[in-house]
Design a protein around this motif. Structure first.
Motif, short mmCIF file in Angstrom:
data_model
loop_
_atom_site.label_atom_id
_atom_site.label_comp_id
_atom_site.label_asym_id
_atom_site.label_seq_id
_atom_site.Cartn_x
_atom_site.Cartn_y
_atom_site.Cartn_z
N ALA A 328 11.52 -25.41 -20.25
CA ALA A 328 12.66 -25.35 -21.18
C ALA A 328 13.98 -25.43 -20.41
O ALA A 328 14.93 -26.11 -20.84
N GLU A 329 14.04 -24.77 -19.26
CA GLU A 329 15.28 -24.81 -18.46
C GLU A 329 15.53 -26.23 -17.93
O GLU A 329 16.67 -26.71 -17.94
N LEU A 330 14.47 -26.89 -17.50
CA LEU A 330 14.63 -28.26 -16.97
C LEU A 330 15.02 -29.21 -18.10
O LEU A 330 15.87 -30.09 -17.91
N GLN A 331 14.44 -29.00 -19.28
CA GLN A 331 14.78 -29.87 -20.41
C GLN A 331 16.24 -29.68 -20.82
O GLN A 331 16.93 -30.62 -21.18
N ALA A 332 16.73 -28.43 -20.75
CA ALA A 332 18.13 -28.16 -21.12
C ALA A 332 19.07 -28.86 -20.12
O ALA A 332 20.09 -29.44 -20.51
N LEU A 333 18.71 -28.84 -18.84
CA LEU A 333 19.53 -29.55 -17.85
C LEU A 333 19.51 -31.05 -18.14
O LEU A 333 20.53 -31.74 -18.05
N GLY A 334 18.32 -31.55 -18.50
CA GLY A 334 18.19 -32.97 -18.82
C GLY A 334 19.03 -33.34 -20.03
O GLY A 334 19.71 -34.38 -20.03
N ALA A 335 19.02 -32.49 -21.04
CA ALA A 335 19.75 -32.79 -22.28
C ALA A 335 21.24 -32.94 -21.98
O ALA A 335 21.91 -33.82 -22.54
N ALA A 336 21.76 -32.10 -21.08
CA ALA A 336 23.19 -32.17 -20.76
C ALA A 336 23.54 -33.48 -20.08
O ALA A 336 24.71 -33.89 -20.08
N ALA A 337 22.55 -34.15 -19.48
CA ALA A 337 22.82 -35.42 -18.79
C ALA A 337 22.35 -36.62 -19.60
O ALA A 337 22.32 -37.74 -19.08
N GLY A 338 21.96 -36.40 -20.87
CA GLY A 338 21.60 -37.54 -21.72
C GLY A 338 20.12 -37.88 -21.71
O GLY A 338 19.75 -39.04 -21.93
N PHE A 339 19.28 -36.89 -21.48
CA PHE A 339 17.82 -37.12 -21.52
C PHE A 339 17.19 -36.30 -22.64
O PHE A 339 17.48 -35.11 -22.79
N ALA A 340 16.30 -36.94 -23.40
CA ALA A 340 15.52 -36.22 -24.41
C ALA A 340 14.26 -35.66 -23.74
O ALA A 340 13.77 -36.25 -22.77
N PRO A 341 13.73 -34.55 -24.28
CA PRO A 341 12.50 -34.02 -23.67
C PRO A 341 11.30 -34.92 -23.95
O PRO A 341 11.20 -35.51 -25.03
N GLY A 342 10.43 -35.04 -22.96
CA GLY A 342 9.18 -35.80 -23.13
C GLY A 342 8.00 -34.87 -22.95
O GLY A 342 8.05 -33.71 -23.33
N ARG A 343 6.95 -35.41 -22.30
CA ARG A 343 5.74 -34.60 -22.11
C ARG A 343 5.95 -33.50 -21.06
O ARG A 343 6.76 -33.67 -20.14
N VAL A 344 5.20 -32.43 -21.21
CA VAL A 344 5.12 -31.41 -20.15
C VAL A 344 3.65 -31.32 -19.78
O VAL A 344 2.80 -31.07 -20.63
N ILE A 345 3.35 -31.59 -18.50
CA ILE A 345 1.95 -31.59 -18.06
C ILE A 345 1.81 -30.58 -16.93
O ILE A 345 2.58 -30.62 -15.96
N ASP A 346 0.84 -29.69 -17.07
CA ASP A 346 0.56 -28.75 -15.99
C ASP A 346 -0.66 -29.27 -15.24
O ASP A 346 -1.76 -29.31 -15.80
N THR A 347 -0.47 -29.70 -14.00
CA THR A 347 -1.60 -30.26 -13.25
C THR A 347 -2.48 -29.14 -12.70
O THR A 347 -3.48 -29.41 -12.06
N GLY A 348 -2.05 -27.90 -12.89
CA GLY A 348 -2.76 -26.77 -12.29
C GLY A 348 -2.18 -26.46 -10.93
O GLY A 348 -2.27 -25.34 -10.44
N VAL A 349 -1.57 -27.45 -10.29
CA VAL A 349 -0.96 -27.26 -8.99
C VAL A 349 0.55 -27.44 -9.10
O VAL A 349 1.34 -26.66 -8.59
N TYR A 350 0.94 -28.50 -9.78
CA TYR A 350 2.36 -28.80 -9.97
C TYR A 350 2.62 -29.03 -11.45
O TYR A 350 1.70 -29.41 -12.18
N GLY A 351 3.87 -28.85 -11.87
CA GLY A 351 4.24 -29.19 -13.23
C GLY A 351 4.88 -30.57 -13.26
O GLY A 351 5.50 -31.00 -12.28
N ILE A 352 4.67 -31.27 -14.37
CA ILE A 352 5.35 -32.55 -14.59
C ILE A 352 6.16 -32.38 -15.88
O ILE A 352 5.59 -32.18 -16.95
N VAL A 353 7.48 -32.43 -15.75
CA VAL A 353 8.34 -32.34 -16.93
C VAL A 353 9.02 -33.70 -17.10
O VAL A 353 9.80 -34.13 -16.24
#
Ligand SMILES: C[S@@+](CC[C@H](N)C(=O)[O-])C[C@H]1O[C@@H](n2cnc3c(N)ncnc32)[C@H](O)[C@@H]1O
Length: 359
Positions: A328-353
């Protein structure tokens, strides 16, 4: 490399944590402090071992401390005590006959090992890293990034002024990225063709693995001159140099690289919120509408304490101006720069936002 599914990775992590909690509940609380304080010994023993090349004579063979000391011109009794200490931490094995061998873990200290962790240990025990950690009490008082306050400049300025350390750091990041890259590559539905741009991509470890997985993709690697100096050789060693170009660029001043997909792996976690918004704005300025950004980081929910994420968050506090963040924090930073939220994937090791460049 075949990667275990995220659910299996998470189950193993939870089991490990539960076993540790159970062991902790069985011992007096004071014992925990003795255990934790041993961490100083462990990491500085590893440092001493690397500085003296102590484990190199144990590559593929068992040997006494006397034999190791003889080969390296070291003090035999001290070698025995240090190698014995390393056995406590699972790095060496000590036989009743007084011979030492390397464990699977210890082999990763060998300089030539393909998955060597020597660079990481050198970095963690470097004066630069320790300077930040020592200043943590002051950070607690004023919230300022510890390394910057301790040294008067950012870690990136420090590295740029010390090319040998900068090259070591870039190598270390590559070693770490090669651990998580297979999980990231397996978890995301990469496009078959088009261009992927790795922003702050270091020497190209993540980009190379993506290009290897999708033979019709082209790549762009954006970073500063230091890491890029060895990127060409690395990309060639992975067989993707013909499909990847490098662009010297600045996260804040911007860069010219049009792509369908941008990667920001372990970049935003180095910077504070304002700086992250500026970095994302640089990416947005380069990106065509509809392009996607993948923020690749360990994900930290505010009220969850977990290893290694919460410890990495503290490393960012000690070393950089950044922190680990939640989706949610990363998506809020993205929104401020003109990005809409997409998929959030937890690889178990790393997150993909995933963030999508709005039209
Ligand atoms: C933590 S490393 C991550 C490297 C790579 N993405 C990885 O995960 O292996 C951060 C990267 O950001 C780069 N970097 C730092 N400041 C930068 C700037 N102002 N412009 C461009 N790159 C920068 C560093 O050179 C470094 O390669």
């Amino acid at each position: 490399m075949r990667t275990p599914p995220p659910a299996v990775v998470r189950t193993i992590q939870r089991l490990g944590a539960a076993l540790q909690r159970a062991a902790g509940a069985l011992q007096p609380p004071q014992a925990r402090f003795l255990e934790v304080s041993g961490g100083v010994a462990a990491v500085l023993l590893l440092r001493a071992a690397l500085e003296t090349r102590l484990v190199e004579p144990l590559a593929g063979r068992r040997a006494t401390a006397g034999e190791v000391a003889g080969e390296l011109g070291l003090h035999a009794d001290t070698v025995h005590r240090v190698l014995r200490g390393l056995a406590v931490y699972g790095v060496t094995r000590l036989g009743r006959d007084g011979r030492f061998a390397l464990t699977r873990v210890g082999e990763l200290l060998l300089e030539g090992h393909p998955h060597s962790m020597a660079g990481w240990i050198r970095y963690v025990t470097s004066d630069a890293n320790l300077a930040g950690w020592r200043r943590l009490p002051e950070s607690l008082r004023d919230g300022r990034p510890a390394f910057n306050a301790a040294t008067g400049r950012s870690i990136w300025e420090h590295l740029a002024e010390h090319p040998e350390e900068e090259a070591g750091f870039a190598r270390t990041m590559r070693e770490l990225t090669l651990l998580s890259a297979p999980f990231i590559v397996a978890a995301y539905p990469w496009p078959a063709a088009g261009t992927v741009c790795d922003v702050g991509g270091g020497t190209g470890a993540m980009l190379a693995e993506v290009l290897r997985a999708r033979p019709a993709l082209d790549g762009v690697l954006v970073d500063q001159a230091g890491p890029l100096a060895s990127a060409g050789e690395y990309l060639a060693s992975r067989g993707v140099a013909g499909r990847a170009r490098t662009v010297e660029g600045d996260l804040f001043a911007g860069f010219d690289a049009e792509a369908d997909l941008y990667l920001l792996k372990d970049v935003l976690h180095d910077w504070d919120d304002d700086q992250c918004r500026a970095i994302l704005a640089s990416v947005r300025a380069a990106a065509p509408a509809g392009a996607r950004v993948l923020v690749l980081e360990w994900l930290q929910e505010p009220n969850v304490a977990s290893f290694p994420v919460s410890v990495s968050d503290l490393m960012m506090l000690a070393q950089t101006e950044g922190r680990q963040r939640s989706p949610a924090e990363l998506q809020a930073l993205g929104a401020a720069a003109g990005f809409a939220p997409g998929r959030v994937i937890d690889t178990g090791v790393y997150g993909i936002v995933e963030l999508v460049a709005a039209g």
